[in-house]
Design a protein around this motif. Structure first.
Motif, PDB file in Angstrom:
ATOM      1  N   GLY A  27       0.822  -1.212   0.000  1.00 17.08           N
ATOM      2  CA  GLY A  27       0.000   0.000   0.000  1.00 17.08           C
ATOM      3  C   GLY A  27       0.856   1.261   0.000  1.00 17.08           C
ATOM      4  N   PHE A  28       0.171   2.383   0.107  1.00 17.33           N
ATOM      5  CA  PHE A  28       0.756   3.726   0.026  1.00 17.33           C
ATOM      6  C   PHE A  28       0.916   4.294   1.422  1.00 17.33           C
ATOM      7  CE2 PHE A  28      -0.039   8.306   0.114  1.00 17.33           C
ATOM      8  CZ  PHE A  28       0.760   8.795  -0.879  1.00 17.33           C
ATOM      9  N   LEU A  93      -2.767  -4.786  -1.324  1.00 13.76           N
ATOM     10  CA  LEU A  93      -3.394  -4.100  -0.195  1.00 13.76           C
ATOM     11  C   LEU A  93      -3.594  -2.635  -0.546  1.00 13.76           C
ATOM     12  CD1 LEU A  93      -3.185  -4.366   3.510  1.00 13.76           C
ATOM     13  CD2 LEU A  93      -2.401  -2.183   2.592  1.00 13.76           C
ATOM     14  N   SER A  94      -4.816  -2.182  -0.407  1.00 12.35           N
ATOM     15  CA  SER A  94      -5.183  -0.778  -0.568  1.00 12.35           C
ATOM     16  C   SER A  94      -4.715  -0.240  -1.919  1.00 12.35           C
ATOM     17  CB  SER A  94      -4.655   0.038   0.610  1.00 12.35           C
ATOM     18  OG  SER A  94      -5.406   1.226   0.703  1.00 12.35           O
ATOM     19  N   MET A  95      -3.661   0.594  -1.990  1.00 11.85           N
ATOM     20  CA  MET A  95      -3.190   1.028  -3.305  1.00 11.85           C
ATOM     21  C   MET A  95      -2.823  -0.188  -4.156  1.00 11.85           C
ATOM     22  SD  MET A  95      -0.105   3.631  -4.362  1.00 11.85           S
ATOM     23  CE  MET A  95       1.249   2.571  -3.857  1.00 11.85           C
ATOM     24  N   TYR A  98      -5.801  -1.163  -5.883  1.00  7.56           N
ATOM     25  CA  TYR A  98      -6.107  -0.309  -7.048  1.00  7.56           C
ATOM     26  C   TYR A  98      -5.309  -0.788  -8.256  1.00  7.56           C
ATOM     27  CZ  TYR A  98      -7.236   2.945  -3.141  1.00  7.56           C
ATOM     28  OH  TYR A  98      -7.689   3.510  -1.977  1.00  7.56           O
ATOM     29  N   ARG A 132      -5.247  14.599  -2.395  1.00  7.62           N
ATOM     30  CA  ARG A 132      -4.050  13.889  -2.886  1.00  7.62           C
ATOM     31  C   ARG A 132      -3.090  14.868  -3.566  1.00  7.62           C
ATOM     32  NH1 ARG A 132      -4.934   8.380  -1.691  1.00  7.62           N
ATOM     33  NH2 ARG A 132      -6.883   7.597  -2.538  1.00  7.62           N
ATOM     34  N   MET A 151      -1.223   9.780   8.697  1.00  9.41           N
ATOM     35  CA  MET A 151      -1.722   8.473   8.250  1.00  9.41           C
ATOM     36  C   MET A 151      -1.690   7.367   9.296  1.00  9.41           C
ATOM     37  SD  MET A 151      -0.639   7.935   4.299  1.00  9.41           S
ATOM     38  CE  MET A 151      -1.757   6.528   4.191  1.00  9.41           C
ATOM     39  N   MET A 190      -3.086   8.019  -7.975  1.00  6.72           N
ATOM     40  CA  MET A 190      -4.294   7.534  -7.293  1.00  6.72           C
ATOM     41  C   MET A 190      -5.449   8.514  -7.468  1.00  6.72           C
ATOM     42  SD  MET A 190      -3.290   5.654  -3.733  1.00  6.72           S
ATOM     43  CE  MET A 190      -2.289   6.948  -3.027  1.00  6.72           C
ATOM     44  N   ILE A 217     -10.354   2.887   6.650  1.00  2.66           N
ATOM     45  CA  ILE A 217     -10.123   3.474   5.323  1.00  2.66           C
ATOM     46  C   ILE A 217     -10.941   2.728   4.268  1.00  2.66           C
ATOM     47  CG2 ILE A 217      -8.362   3.894   3.550  1.00  2.66           C
ATOM     48  CD1 ILE A 217      -6.343   4.308   5.848  1.00  2.66           C
ATOM     49  N   HIS A 243      -6.684  -1.323   8.940  1.00  2.00           N
ATOM     50  CA  HIS A 243      -6.374  -1.290   7.507  1.00  2.00           C
ATOM     51  C   HIS A 243      -5.153  -2.159   7.170  1.00  2.00           C
ATOM     52  CE1 HIS A 243      -6.640   0.591   3.560  1.00  2.00           C
ATOM     53  NE2 HIS A 243      -5.399   1.061   3.631  1.00  2.00           N
TER      54      HIS A 243
HETATM   55  C1  MLT Z   1      -3.041   2.653   1.194  1.00  3.62           C
HETATM   56  O1  MLT Z   1      -2.997   2.035   2.262  1.00  3.62           O
HETATM   57  O2  MLT Z   1      -2.493   2.236   0.162  1.00  3.62           O
HETATM   58  C2  MLT Z   1      -3.782   3.965   1.156  1.00  3.62           C
HETATM   59  O3  MLT Z   1      -4.594   4.076   2.276  1.00  3.62           O
HETATM   60  C3  MLT Z   1      -4.545   4.080  -0.129  1.00  3.62           C
HETATM   61  C4  MLT Z   1      -5.256   5.382  -0.252  1.00  3.62           C
HETATM   62  O4  MLT Z   1      -4.733   6.414   0.199  1.00  3.62           O
HETATM   63  O5  MLT Z   1      -6.347   5.391  -0.863  1.00  3.62           O
END
Ligand code: MLT
Length: 266
Positions: A27-28, A93-95, A98, A132, A151, A190, A217, A243
């Motif tokens: 993730g990010f 995971l998360s990003m 995506y 963002r 975060m 993103m 999240i 998360h």
């Molecule tokens: C992540 O964990 O990758 C972030 O929460 C993704 C996001 O910022 O949407």
């Protein structure tokens, strides 16, 4: 760690174990070390490939904006370069999730299954996208350290500051050491990612959806709705986790992924 040039960028990765390739996508604004327990716990049952996405960890940053499609292209080139020899299980995971939607769209013949951890199918609202862009501007101006306070409290289950100082420390260290250009580029990517909601009913490979019970999240209700939209998907809610379920409750996450992998070979 090993490195390889894939899609024109130097990508660092761990590659451990044998068998079905399981690609773990972080993730990010993190790196592959968030999967430490999965690399250790699952490399006895499959081949675990855990890269740092471009601009994160030890992978080179390139480009002012990096789309989720570009990251999927990098990963397809990485898998090719490693000669995996069979379709992969893509776990994001998360990003990383995506990126999984984009990988599925473009490289579905190479996908044996999807594991979607603590992620979202919806695109950003205009307000979230503007946030963002502000994150990208600030990271380039002052570095990534401000993201620790912004975060980390949202990444873990409530009470973690008292009970899980180890996780607070490792996440904070990952964020502090992140590359500003890489973080900014991914934040901008993103912000303009596609909504994947209409893709879900068309996904026809085995899918496992994993969500931490206290994920703030990508909350359990939203993730259950994702699982319900993907034909045949299973959904596992991980207790005592937010998360970052793979870090917070690795035993349960590993058991869910191992059972999913086992089901694929039957
Ligand atoms: C992540 O964990 O990758 C972030 O929460 C993704 C996001 O910022 O949407």
């Amino acid at each position: 760690m090993k490195t390889v040039t894939a899609n024109g960028v130097e990508i660092a990765f761990r590659d451990e174990g044998r068998g079905t390739p399981l690609l773990l996508v972080h993730g990010f604004p993190l790196d592959h070390t968030m999967w430490k327990h999965q690399i250790e716990g699952l490399s006895s049952v499959c081949r675990v490939i855990a890269p740092d996405l471009r601009g994160f960890g030890r992978s080179r940053a390139m480009g002012a904006k990096v789309t989720m499609e570009r990251l999927a292209d990098d990963l397809a080139a990485l898998v090719d370069a490693l000669g995996a020899g069979e379709p992969i299980v893509f776990c994001g995971l998360s990003m990383g999730g995506y990126v999984a939607w984009e990988f599925w769209k473009k490289y579905r013949a190479g996908v044996r299954g999807l594991v979607l951890c603590d992620t979202r199918a919806a695109a950003d609202s205009p307000e979230a996208a503007a946030g963002r862009r502000e994150t990208a501007r600030r990271v380039l101006a002052e570095g990534p350290a401000f993201l620790v306070d912004a975060m980390v409290p949202k990444l873990l289950a409530p009470g973690a500051s008292a009970t899980r100082p180890d996780l607070i420390e490792s996440l904070s260290a990952m964020i502090r050491s992140a590359n500003a250009q890489g973080v900014a580029a991914a934040a901008l990517g993103m912000a303009e990612r596609d909504d994947a909601s209409t893709l879900l009913p068309r996904i026809d490979c085995p899918c496992l959806v994993v969500v931490g019970q206290y994920d703030a999240i990508s909350p359990p209700d939203e993730m259950r709705a994702i699982a319900e939209s993907i034909p045949g998907a299973q959904c596992v809610t991980v207790p005592d986790a937010g998360h970052m379920a793979p870090m917070e409750n690795p035993d349960q996450v590993n058991a869910a992924i191992a059972a999913f992998l086992d089901g694929l070979s039957r």
